[in-house]
Write a protein that holds these residues in place. Sequence first.
Motif, PDB file in Angstrom:
ATOM      1  N   LYS A  68       0.840  -1.191   0.000  1.00  0.00           N
ATOM      2  CA  LYS A  68       0.000   0.000   0.000  1.00  0.00           C
ATOM      3  C   LYS A  68       0.875   1.240   0.000  1.00  0.00           C
ATOM      4  N   LEU A  69       0.347   2.299  -0.604  1.00  0.00           N
ATOM      5  CA  LEU A  69       1.028   3.584  -0.622  1.00  0.00           C
ATOM      6  C   LEU A  69       0.470   4.464   0.486  1.00  0.00           C
ATOM      7  N   VAL A  70       1.345   5.278   1.064  1.00  0.00           N
ATOM      8  CA  VAL A  70       0.948   6.178   2.149  1.00  0.00           C
ATOM      9  C   VAL A  70       1.492   7.573   1.857  1.00  0.00           C
ATOM     10  N   GLY A  71       0.675   8.597   2.144  1.00  0.00           N
ATOM     11  CA  GLY A  71       1.144   9.976   2.102  1.00  0.00           C
ATOM     12  C   GLY A  71       1.540  10.488   0.737  1.00  0.00           C
ATOM     13  N   VAL A  72       0.789  10.150  -0.270  1.00  0.00           N
ATOM     14  CA  VAL A  72       1.107  10.592  -1.636  1.00  0.00           C
ATOM     15  C   VAL A  72       0.887  12.105  -1.738  1.00  0.00           C
ATOM     16  N   THR A  73       1.945  12.838  -2.085  1.00  0.00           N
ATOM     17  CA  THR A  73       1.858  14.298  -2.220  1.00  0.00           C
ATOM     18  C   THR A  73       1.122  14.666  -3.503  1.00  0.00           C
ATOM     19  N   ASP A  74       0.734  15.930  -3.641  1.00  0.00           N
ATOM     20  CA  ASP A  74      -0.054  16.369  -4.796  1.00  0.00           C
ATOM     21  C   ASP A  74       0.631  16.082  -6.128  1.00  0.00           C
ATOM     22  N   ARG A  75       1.923  16.426  -6.248  1.00  0.00           N
ATOM     23  CA  ARG A  75       2.624  16.212  -7.527  1.00  0.00           C
ATOM     24  C   ARG A  75       2.795  14.729  -7.822  1.00  0.00           C
ATOM     25  N   VAL A  76       3.090  13.953  -6.805  1.00  0.00           N
ATOM     26  CA  VAL A  76       3.234  12.505  -6.986  1.00  0.00           C
ATOM     27  C   VAL A  76       1.871  11.905  -7.320  1.00  0.00           C
ATOM     28  N   TYR A  77       0.830  12.383  -6.666  1.00  0.00           N
ATOM     29  CA  TYR A  77      -0.528  11.914  -6.941  1.00  0.00           C
ATOM     30  C   TYR A  77      -0.873  12.106  -8.418  1.00  0.00           C
ATOM     31  N   GLY A  78      -0.557  13.269  -8.948  1.00  0.00           N
ATOM     32  CA  GLY A  78      -0.835  13.547 -10.358  1.00  0.00           C
ATOM     33  C   GLY A  78      -0.166  12.555 -11.280  1.00  0.00           C
ATOM     34  N   ALA A  79       1.103  12.255 -11.014  1.00  0.00           N
ATOM     35  CA  ALA A  79       1.845  11.298 -11.851  1.00  0.00           C
ATOM     36  C   ALA A  79       1.263   9.895 -11.728  1.00  0.00           C
ATOM     37  N   LEU A  80       0.903   9.489 -10.525  1.00  0.00           N
ATOM     38  CA  LEU A  80       0.351   8.149 -10.318  1.00  0.00           C
ATOM     39  C   LEU A  80      -1.062   8.039 -10.895  1.00  0.00           C
ATOM     40  N   LYS A  81      -1.812   9.122 -10.846  1.00  0.00           N
ATOM     41  CA  LYS A  81      -3.179   9.121 -11.379  1.00  0.00           C
ATOM     42  C   LYS A  81      -3.165   9.018 -12.901  1.00  0.00           C
ATOM     43  N   ILE A  82      -2.277   9.747 -13.553  1.00  0.00           N
ATOM     44  CA  ILE A  82      -2.172   9.712 -15.014  1.00  0.00           C
ATOM     45  C   ILE A  82      -1.852   8.300 -15.496  1.00  0.00           C
ATOM     46  N   THR A  83      -1.002   7.606 -14.766  1.00  0.00           N
ATOM     47  CA  THR A  83      -0.605   6.248 -15.160  1.00  0.00           C
ATOM     48  C   THR A  83      -1.611   5.192 -14.701  1.00  0.00           C
ATOM     49  N   GLN A  84      -2.659   5.625 -14.022  1.00  0.00           N
ATOM     50  CA  GLN A  84      -3.706   4.748 -13.493  1.00  0.00           C
ATOM     51  C   GLN A  84      -3.189   3.774 -12.441  1.00  0.00           C
ATOM     52  N   LEU A  85      -2.041   4.067 -11.866  1.00  0.00           N
ATOM     53  CA  LEU A  85      -1.476   3.198 -10.837  1.00  0.00           C
ATOM     54  C   LEU A  85      -2.321   3.215  -9.566  1.00  0.00           C
ATOM     55  N   LEU A  86      -2.986   4.328  -9.306  1.00  0.00           N
ATOM     56  CA  LEU A  86      -3.821   4.417  -8.105  1.00  0.00           C
ATOM     57  C   LEU A  86      -5.077   3.557  -8.214  1.00  0.00           C
ATOM     58  N   ASP A  87      -5.396   3.106  -9.432  1.00  0.00           N
ATOM     59  CA  ASP A  87      -6.497   2.155  -9.605  1.00  0.00           C
ATOM     60  C   ASP A  87      -6.054   0.742  -9.243  1.00  0.00           C
ATOM     61  N   LEU A  88      -4.762   0.527  -9.227  1.00  0.00           N
ATOM     62  CA  LEU A  88      -4.190  -0.796  -8.972  1.00  0.00           C
ATOM     63  C   LEU A  88      -3.698  -0.955  -7.535  1.00  0.00           C
ATOM     64  N   ILE A  89      -3.078   0.092  -6.995  1.00  0.00           N
ATOM     65  CA  ILE A  89      -2.473   0.034  -5.666  1.00  0.00           C
ATOM     66  C   ILE A  89      -3.265   0.911  -4.708  1.00  0.00           C
ATOM     67  N   GLU A  90      -3.616   0.342  -3.555  1.00  0.00           N
ATOM     68  CA  GLU A  90      -4.335   1.106  -2.540  1.00  0.00           C
ATOM     69  C   GLU A  90      -3.452   2.243  -2.028  1.00  0.00           C
ATOM     70  N   SER A  91      -4.080   3.396  -1.784  1.00  0.00           N
ATOM     71  CA  SER A  91      -3.356   4.567  -1.309  1.00  0.00           C
ATOM     72  C   SER A  91      -4.109   5.197  -0.142  1.00  0.00           C
ATOM     73  N   TYR A  92      -3.366   5.605   0.896  1.00  0.00           N
ATOM     74  CA  TYR A  92      -3.959   6.182   2.099  1.00  0.00           C
ATOM     75  C   TYR A  92      -3.227   7.456   2.478  1.00  0.00           C
ATOM     76  N   ALA A  93      -3.941   8.359   3.121  1.00  0.00           N
ATOM     77  CA  ALA A  93      -3.358   9.644   3.506  1.00  0.00           C
ATOM     78  C   ALA A  93      -2.301   9.478   4.596  1.00  0.00           C
ATOM     79  N   THR A  94      -2.546   8.583   5.544  1.00  0.00           N
ATOM     80  CA  THR A  94      -1.626   8.403   6.668  1.00  0.00           C
ATOM     81  C   THR A  94      -1.343   6.931   6.911  1.00  0.00           C
ATOM     82  N   GLU A  95      -0.277   6.699   7.649  1.00  0.00           N
ATOM     83  CA  GLU A  95       0.073   5.336   8.029  1.00  0.00           C
ATOM     84  C   GLU A  95      -1.047   4.713   8.867  1.00  0.00           C
ATOM     85  N   GLU A  96      -1.639   5.508   9.723  1.00  0.00           N
ATOM     86  CA  GLU A  96      -2.731   5.023  10.578  1.00  0.00           C
ATOM     87  C   GLU A  96      -3.923   4.553   9.750  1.00  0.00           C
ATOM     88  N   ASP A  97      -4.246   5.327   8.713  1.00  0.00           N
ATOM     89  CA  ASP A  97      -5.346   4.939   7.811  1.00  0.00           C
ATOM     90  C   ASP A  97      -5.037   3.620   7.109  1.00  0.00           C
TER      91      ASP A  97
END
Length: 111
Positions: A78-107
């Motif tokens: 799982k991915l944690v703490g994806v910043t805005d610029r990194v989020y944009g790159a991962l979203k364009i590649t549709q990687l966030l549809d494949l790998i779970e992403s959370y705002a914090t480690e606790e989440d």
Amino acid sequence: MLTIGIHYIGTIASLDMRGKFIKGQGGFQLQMLVDKVLSAGTSKILLNLTDVPIIDSMGIGEIVRAFKKVNEAKGTFKLVGVTDRVYGALKITQLLDLIESYATEEDALAS
């Protein structure tokens, strides 16, 4: 320069990345740490990107490689703490549809 630290929360390994994840910066190091964690018997991995301000195609490719290794070991990644610029790159590649992403480690731990 990219650095990667590691800490454990029970049976979960958190790989804490700091710095730009770009060509020539840390891809080999990430793969070595994933291999080390998996060979030690831990199959649940969080990749903490909170301190990664930017990522390029090489960094994205290394995340895909790490995700694939963990999946082949029947683990979770799982991915944690994806910043805005990194989020944009991962979203364009549709990687966030494949790998779970959370705002914090606790989440991520609660999921």
